[in-house]
Every structure is written in C-alpha cells, then in structure tokens.
Design a protein around this motif. Structure first.
Motif, PDB file in Angstrom:
ATOM      1  N   SER A  55      11.050-108.780  65.190  1.00  0.00           N
ATOM      2  CA  SER A  55      12.435-109.077  65.552  1.00  0.00           C
ATOM      3  C   SER A  55      12.942-108.093  66.610  1.00  0.00           C
ATOM      4  O   SER A  55      12.432-106.977  66.726  1.00  0.00           O
ATOM      5  CB  SER A  55      13.317-108.982  64.299  1.00  0.00           C
ATOM      6  N   GLU A  56      13.964-108.500  67.346  1.00  0.00           N
ATOM      7  CA  GLU A  56      14.566-107.607  68.328  1.00  0.00           C
ATOM      8  C   GLU A  56      15.368-106.485  67.673  1.00  0.00           C
ATOM      9  O   GLU A  56      15.730-105.517  68.339  1.00  0.00           O
ATOM     10  CB  GLU A  56      15.451-108.410  69.285  1.00  0.00           C
ATOM     11  N   THR A  57      15.651-106.621  66.376  1.00  0.00           N
ATOM     12  CA  THR A  57      16.292-105.543  65.623  1.00  0.00           C
ATOM     13  C   THR A  57      15.518-105.338  64.328  1.00  0.00           C
ATOM     14  O   THR A  57      15.275-106.302  63.585  1.00  0.00           O
ATOM     15  CB  THR A  57      17.757-105.865  65.293  1.00  0.00           C
ATOM     16  N   PHE A  59      14.947-102.494  60.823  1.00  0.00           N
ATOM     17  CA  PHE A  59      15.752-101.581  60.022  1.00  0.00           C
ATOM     18  C   PHE A  59      14.869-100.702  59.129  1.00  0.00           C
ATOM     19  O   PHE A  59      13.857-101.160  58.584  1.00  0.00           O
ATOM     20  CB  PHE A  59      16.713-102.373  59.130  1.00  0.00           C
ATOM     21  N   THR A  87      16.261 -98.997  71.776  1.00  0.00           N
ATOM     22  CA  THR A  87      17.300 -98.035  71.406  1.00  0.00           C
ATOM     23  C   THR A  87      17.233 -97.786  69.898  1.00  0.00           C
ATOM     24  O   THR A  87      17.225 -98.736  69.106  1.00  0.00           O
ATOM     25  CB  THR A  87      18.705 -98.542  71.769  1.00  0.00           C
ATOM     26  N   SER A 100      17.316 -93.624  73.530  1.00  0.00           N
ATOM     27  CA  SER A 100      16.856 -94.845  74.201  1.00  0.00           C
ATOM     28  C   SER A 100      15.541 -94.609  74.925  1.00  0.00           C
ATOM     29  O   SER A 100      15.263 -93.500  75.412  1.00  0.00           O
ATOM     30  CB  SER A 100      17.909 -95.329  75.196  1.00  0.00           C
ATOM     31  N   THR A 130      18.383 -97.881  62.677  1.00  0.00           N
ATOM     32  CA  THR A 130      18.336 -99.232  63.226  1.00  0.00           C
ATOM     33  C   THR A 130      17.740 -99.138  64.626  1.00  0.00           C
ATOM     34  O   THR A 130      18.175 -98.312  65.435  1.00  0.00           O
ATOM     35  CB  THR A 130      19.738 -99.854  63.304  1.00  0.00           C
ATOM     36  N   VAL A 131      16.739 -99.967  64.915  1.00  0.00           N
ATOM     37  CA  VAL A 131      16.086 -99.957  66.223  1.00  0.00           C
ATOM     38  C   VAL A 131      16.229-101.341  66.847  1.00  0.00           C
ATOM     39  O   VAL A 131      15.895-102.350  66.220  1.00  0.00           O
ATOM     40  CB  VAL A 131      14.595 -99.579  66.113  1.00  0.00           C
ATOM     41  N   THR A 132      16.733-101.385  68.083  1.00  0.00           N
ATOM     42  CA  THR A 132      16.886-102.654  68.798  1.00  0.00           C
ATOM     43  C   THR A 132      16.044-102.629  70.067  1.00  0.00           C
ATOM     44  O   THR A 132      15.817-101.566  70.662  1.00  0.00           O
ATOM     45  CB  THR A 132      18.358-102.921  69.169  1.00  0.00           C
ATOM     46  N   THR A 161      12.923-106.696  58.751  1.00  0.00           N
ATOM     47  CA  THR A 161      13.452-107.614  59.758  1.00  0.00           C
ATOM     48  C   THR A 161      14.318-108.650  59.040  1.00  0.00           C
ATOM     49  O   THR A 161      14.367-108.683  57.804  1.00  0.00           O
ATOM     50  CB  THR A 161      12.311-108.322  60.514  1.00  0.00           C
ATOM     51  N   VAL A 192      22.595-104.244  56.040  1.00  0.00           N
ATOM     52  CA  VAL A 192      22.147-104.825  57.313  1.00  0.00           C
ATOM     53  C   VAL A 192      23.053-105.960  57.758  1.00  0.00           C
ATOM     54  O   VAL A 192      22.686-106.748  58.632  1.00  0.00           O
ATOM     55  CB  VAL A 192      20.681-105.305  57.220  1.00  0.00           C
ATOM     56  N   GLY A 221      24.958-100.986  58.785  1.00  0.00           N
ATOM     57  CA  GLY A 221      23.863-100.184  59.319  1.00  0.00           C
ATOM     58  C   GLY A 221      23.590 -98.910  58.552  1.00  0.00           C
ATOM     59  O   GLY A 221      22.528 -98.302  58.718  1.00  0.00           O
TER      60      GLY A 221
END
Length: 325
Positions: A55-57, A59, A87, A100, A130-132, A161, A192, A221
């Motif tokens: 996923s783009e985000t 946790f 990030t 980042s 949290t990582v995006t 995810t 989340v 978060g």
C-alpha cells in the motif's frame, strides 16, 4: 536481469521479491545472528507481504528509541516498478518527527530509524510510525538491544496495510509474570482511522474467571500501550485479549521474560482482525524439540456467541520423504 530479479550476496541490508509462475505463495522470513564467533542468541521471523496488499501507506504500532535500551529500526521496500518518494512520520508522546526520502528505486529498500527523524532517546520514547509513498510500499520492523555488541534477542513484525484494518482485533496470547521466566505482555494499539477514537481492551484468562476491561483514547495515527501489570492482570495469569474500536485499528503484542541465567527473552506478534478469522487455521512452521526448539500453539475462541469451541489439531511432521500426519 530484470528489476524484479536479484543476486544474493553477503551484505548488511537488502530486499527481495519471490515469484511463482501461476501459483500462489506465502512466506516466513527468518533472521538470526550469524557472526563468525558463533555467539549471540538473537532470532526472529516475520511474514512476507504480497503484492496485492502492498500500500502507499503502511503502519507500525510500536516504535522505541533507547527505551529500556531497546530501539526499533524499519526496513521499507519500494513495492513497485517505479521510483518512490517516501515520508516517515514518527508519533511519540504527542509530538511528530518527520523524515523524507526521494527516488527510492524499484523493489529496493531503505533503513529508517527514529534517530533519522530526530526522535529523542530515553525512557518513555515509545510511539508509532506511519510511512507514506508515492508508490506502494512493504515494510518490516526490527526491535533490538541498542547498546549490546552482540545482541541476545531480536523482535520482528510486518507492517500493517489497509488489508489488515478492522475495528475488532484478537490477541490470543497475553501474560503477566507467567511461569518462572516471568513472561509479561504489552499490547500496542494504533489508530489507523482519520478521527480520534476510544479503544476497549478486554482480558479473558484461560480457564474462565473475571474479565478485565480498560479503555484508551487514541488520536489518528498515534498508538497506546496496554501493559498487563498496569492494567491489573494478576501475576501468573495467562489469557487472551480482545480489542474493540469504533473505527479501524491495528495492534501488536510485545512479550518479555528472563531465563534463570539472566538472559532476556523477547518476542512480538501481530493481533488478528475480526475479518481474518476462520474455523481452519494453517500453521506453516511447527517445532517439537527440533534443535532444542519447541512450539506452543495458543488458540482463541472468537465466536462471540458464548459457546464453547472444540479444537482439533492435526500435525504434519516433515522428513526426508516429505510429511506424515
């Protein structure tokens, strides 16, 4: 060699991709000490993440930075064919610390530490991450002894995810000062969702008896800790925990104990969402006095109907000729 193929070499950090033509895969990754002196007892495992759930985000409910001399580091993999901008947001004691990274190449990984984002070290520096990314991500966490020359223990867990999200989670094994090793658990819950919510913790001891209920209010978060002795779980107790939120949550259980010679035992596992429960469970790795290692299986009745569940275990023993029941 394509971007999804890799050569294996003796390097301190790396990532990989598994392929099977026309067949589904599942995997467990084992990590252990491998220094030339043959010392150290650290070992941990985590589950591989499929391309479908990347996923783009992503946790991580638990981060530590020199907390009780333990630190968590995170391996974040670009799970796409395109370059990725990443990030990382650490949330600790109500503050945010951001780091980042740009132009992470396809299927390669980077190591992210709390110190990279400026998280202060010391007792109480516990929180969430949290990582995006601009592209899908996969990730794992590794908690280790911060100052030891050769670490004696290691804890690993896979990132969460959206495929893991649920408003009800089950943690089958939670203890407080259990056995002579003093095995004690902490449950770390991350919110989340996009709104502050109250999460209810319910501890149910093995064999019945009074349940223990506690609640925490958790910001988006952020995470909160339910530590067995602090929540009033009696010393020597063994049981299971159910977590309920009004919105999506994820959680891990951290456990600590001590052997008679003083060596510390540590382990981590992820709690299970209500939607992932089943009346049939597959266990890919089981050991019975194999090279000194033994596996215990803890099963939680999650029916919620008040009915007693009858459990049947079927063992398949691996050998040179395959497996036998």
């Amino acid at each position: 060699m394509s971007s999804r193929e890799c050569a294996v070499a003796h390097r301190p950090l790396g990532s990989g991709v598994l392929h099977a033509k026309g067949q589904p895969l599942s995997s467990i990754v084992m990590i252990n000490n491998s220094n030339p002196q043959g010392t150290g007892f650290a070992g941990a495992s985590y589950t591989g993440m499929s391309e479908e759930v990347a996923s783009e985000t992503i946790f991580f409910p638990l981060i530590k930075h020199r907390h009780n001399d333990r630190t968590t580091v995170f391996s974040i993999q670009n799970a796409s064919e395109a370059a990725n901008n990443v990030t990382a947001i650490f949330r600790v004691n109500g503050s945010e610390y951001v780091k980042s990274y740009s132009n992470i190449q396809p299927f390669t990984s980077l190591l992210v530490t709390p110190a990279d984002a400026g998280v202060p070290g010391g007792f109480g520096q516990v929180g969430s991450l949290t990582v995006t990314g601009s592209q899908p991500l996969a990730g794992t966490s590794l908690e280790y002894m911060h100052a030891a020359a050769v670490v004696e223990n290691l804890q690993a867990s896979t990132a969460f995810t959206p495929a893991d999200f649920d408003d009800t989670l089950f943690c089958p094994l939670v203890r407080s000062g259990h056995t002579s090793k003093g095995l004690t658990s902490g449950v770390q819950v991350q919110n989340v969702s996009g709104a502050t919510q109250t999460v209810e913790y319910t501890y149910a001891p093995v064999g019945g008896g009074a349940k223990i209920k506690r609640t925490r209010s958790i910001s988006p978060g952020a995470s909160a800790t339910f530590y067995s002795p602090t929540e009033g779980v009696p010393k020597g107790s063994l049981g299971a925990v159910t977590l309920k939120g009004s919105e999506d949550i994820v959680a891990v259980v951290n456990e600590r104990g001590t052997l008679p010679e003083g060596r510390v035992l540590q382990t981590t596992y992820a709690c299970f969402g209500k939607q992932s429960t089943s009346n049939e469970i597959l266990i890919p790795l089981y050991k019975e006095f194999y090279k000194g290692n033994t596996t215990g299986i803890q099963v939680q009745n999650v029916s919620g109907t008040g009915q007693v569940a009858t459990i049947e275990l079927e063992y398949q023993v691996s050998g040179p000729g395959g497996s036998s029941g």
